[in-house]
Write an enzyme that holds these catalytic residues in place. Sequence first.
Site, PDB file in Angstrom:
ATOM      1  N   GLY A 103      -7.298   5.660   4.891  1.00  0.00           N
ATOM      2  CA  GLY A 103      -6.740   6.534   3.876  1.00  0.00           C
ATOM      3  C   GLY A 103      -7.105   7.990   4.097  1.00  0.00           C
ATOM      4  O   GLY A 103      -8.161   8.317   4.653  1.00  0.00           O
ATOM      5  N   SER A 111      -6.752  -2.233   1.220  1.00  0.00           N
ATOM      6  CA  SER A 111      -6.949  -1.556  -0.079  1.00  0.00           C
ATOM      7  C   SER A 111      -7.378  -2.501  -1.191  1.00  0.00           C
ATOM      8  O   SER A 111      -7.113  -2.259  -2.365  1.00  0.00           O
ATOM      9  CB  SER A 111      -5.672  -0.808  -0.495  1.00  0.00           C
ATOM     10  OG  SER A 111      -5.425   0.255   0.395  1.00  0.00           O
ATOM     11  N   GLU A 169     -14.855  -5.450   8.041  1.00  0.00           N
ATOM     12  CA  GLU A 169     -13.462  -5.205   8.424  1.00  0.00           C
ATOM     13  C   GLU A 169     -13.335  -3.920   9.221  1.00  0.00           C
ATOM     14  O   GLU A 169     -14.243  -3.097   9.234  1.00  0.00           O
ATOM     15  CB  GLU A 169     -12.571  -5.120   7.174  1.00  0.00           C
ATOM     16  CG  GLU A 169     -12.601  -6.363   6.303  1.00  0.00           C
ATOM     17  CD  GLU A 169     -11.885  -6.158   4.969  1.00  0.00           C
ATOM     18  OE1 GLU A 169     -11.225  -5.115   4.803  1.00  0.00           O
ATOM     19  OE2 GLU A 169     -12.006  -7.039   4.109  1.00  0.00           O
ATOM     20  N   TYR A 207      -9.260   4.350  -5.407  1.00  0.00           N
ATOM     21  CA  TYR A 207      -8.202   5.339  -5.548  1.00  0.00           C
ATOM     22  C   TYR A 207      -8.046   5.957  -6.935  1.00  0.00           C
ATOM     23  O   TYR A 207      -7.488   7.043  -7.047  1.00  0.00           O
ATOM     24  CB  TYR A 207      -6.861   4.703  -5.147  1.00  0.00           C
ATOM     25  CG  TYR A 207      -6.872   4.160  -3.745  1.00  0.00           C
ATOM     26  CD1 TYR A 207      -6.990   5.016  -2.656  1.00  0.00           C
ATOM     27  CD2 TYR A 207      -6.792   2.791  -3.503  1.00  0.00           C
ATOM     28  CE1 TYR A 207      -7.012   4.526  -1.363  1.00  0.00           C
ATOM     29  CE2 TYR A 207      -6.810   2.293  -2.206  1.00  0.00           C
ATOM     30  CZ  TYR A 207      -6.927   3.166  -1.146  1.00  0.00           C
ATOM     31  OH  TYR A 207      -6.964   2.670   0.131  1.00  0.00           O
ATOM     32  N   ASP A 249     -16.118  -1.130   8.029  1.00  0.00           N
ATOM     33  CA  ASP A 249     -16.845  -1.385   6.782  1.00  0.00           C
ATOM     34  C   ASP A 249     -17.918  -2.430   7.041  1.00  0.00           C
ATOM     35  O   ASP A 249     -17.676  -3.421   7.751  1.00  0.00           O
ATOM     36  CB  ASP A 249     -15.885  -1.885   5.702  1.00  0.00           C
ATOM     37  CG  ASP A 249     -14.835  -0.838   5.347  1.00  0.00           C
ATOM     38  OD1 ASP A 249     -15.126   0.363   5.466  1.00  0.00           O
ATOM     39  OD2 ASP A 249     -13.721  -1.224   4.969  1.00  0.00           O
ATOM     40  N   GLU A 266       0.815  -1.210   0.000  1.00  0.00           N
ATOM     41  CA  GLU A 266       0.000   0.000   0.000  1.00  0.00           C
ATOM     42  C   GLU A 266       0.852   1.264   0.000  1.00  0.00           C
ATOM     43  O   GLU A 266       0.366   2.347   0.341  1.00  0.00           O
ATOM     44  CB  GLU A 266      -0.938  -0.007   1.207  1.00  0.00           C
ATOM     45  CG  GLU A 266      -1.966  -1.123   1.182  1.00  0.00           C
ATOM     46  CD  GLU A 266      -2.946  -1.047   2.339  1.00  0.00           C
ATOM     47  OE1 GLU A 266      -3.770  -0.120   2.362  1.00  0.00           O
ATOM     48  OE2 GLU A 266      -2.869  -1.907   3.232  1.00  0.00           O
ATOM     49  N   ASN A 285     -10.409  -0.706   9.800  1.00  0.00           N
ATOM     50  CA  ASN A 285      -9.196  -0.071   9.293  1.00  0.00           C
ATOM     51  C   ASN A 285      -8.712   0.883  10.364  1.00  0.00           C
ATOM     52  O   ASN A 285      -9.396   1.856  10.689  1.00  0.00           O
ATOM     53  CB  ASN A 285      -9.507   0.680   7.990  1.00  0.00           C
ATOM     54  CG  ASN A 285      -8.260   1.120   7.246  1.00  0.00           C
ATOM     55  OD1 ASN A 285      -7.284   1.539   7.853  1.00  0.00           O
ATOM     56  ND2 ASN A 285      -8.311   1.040   5.937  1.00  0.00           N
ATOM     57  N   ARG A 337     -12.005   3.238  10.928  1.00  0.00           N
ATOM     58  CA  ARG A 337     -13.143   3.060  10.048  1.00  0.00           C
ATOM     59  C   ARG A 337     -13.612   1.621  10.087  1.00  0.00           C
ATOM     60  O   ARG A 337     -12.798   0.697  10.092  1.00  0.00           O
ATOM     61  CB  ARG A 337     -12.749   3.433   8.615  1.00  0.00           C
ATOM     62  CG  ARG A 337     -13.909   3.809   7.724  1.00  0.00           C
ATOM     63  CD  ARG A 337     -13.457   4.011   6.278  1.00  0.00           C
ATOM     64  NE  ARG A 337     -13.186   2.732   5.632  1.00  0.00           N
ATOM     65  CZ  ARG A 337     -12.080   2.454   4.967  1.00  0.00           C
ATOM     66  NH1 ARG A 337     -11.100   3.340   4.888  1.00  0.00           N
ATOM     67  NH2 ARG A 337     -11.937   1.281   4.391  1.00  0.00           N
TER      68      ARG A 337
END
Length: 368
Positions: free
Chosen positions: A338, A210, A332, A278, A319, A84, A334, A317
Amino acid sequence: MTTHNQENESNIDKSIDNKTIDTEVSISIINPEAALAAAAQAENNDVENQQSSQNTLLNVAPSKVKDASEFGKVAVVYGGSSNERSVSLDSGAAVLQALQNRGVDATHFDPKHQDITELRQYDRVFNVLHGRGGEDGLLQGVLQWFNIPQTGSGILASALGMDKVRTKQLWQGCGLSTAPFSLLTADTDWQQVVNMLGLPLIIKPVHEGSSIGMTKVNNLDELPAAYSTAVQCGDAVMAERWITGREFTIVIIDDEAYPVIRLEPADITNFYDFEAKYNRNDTSYYIPCGLSAADEKHLQDLSLAAFRAVDAKGWGRIDAMQDEAGNFWLLEINTVPGMTSHSLVPMAAKARGMDFESLCWHILAQTV
């Protein structure tokens, strides 16, 4: 980290685009740049600011840090050697510029090119090192050993959060709903996996973010190739049941869930992959997310419980998915999200009344 997308959009209320839902003004976000612009417009609109709803929250309290000099010398750690790296470089550059714009004595630090012991020269660290080495507890352990304050979660939460399987096992043990899964090896009976989880499936490397190395599998004969792709990222590979429905992300800052974001990739038969995250500008983001106030509150509470279960701190974060029956499924966590122009944390913060520079200041202030 990556979630599934909607495979069947028949249950999605398309009328949320630019229409009023109950007492809230809906902002249909077609790309990240528009997301930030729309949130800024809503923030400056006195009429909209006076409307009360689940998704229209009070502005964040002023930071406890009033002067940039209180931070001392700050290392913004980004880059690194993980898969990443490119995303981390983008995220870190944005954070560094934001802090410098606010007068912070901040410097780029790239562990790929610098000796990690040089961090002892700094007063604190803003960690934007995505992936292995920066998000898995390794950097957290080094900084703890050096007694240097750092943004985000500590060793335990970082290590757990980077391991999708152990995170899901923990959530299961806490009674939190998460999508069914199975570990895979080269000797796995693929038919048995399909019998247990059904089709489609999503195949994931256990220790990557990612969407790297991920493949959606629609047929039994696609499993071996998907496994081969994922195992290139590490020995641990998992299969997860594909949840057909709506996809959400929940940003958490200071132990509080921010307005939920609904994601909709342009190709709704696929998933929110690396390109959608992205490189593409045709993914749609919705704030408000289209859920009822009660459902959004439920999803925020579920996400907070999941965040706390992992012992995550500061910011992060979650998800999640909502299936066609209305059930929510955690996917998941994070712990170093990002911070690029396409990223979700700045979108949620903007909807809460915080611009990007203020967001970076706020996160760094957690280390004081």
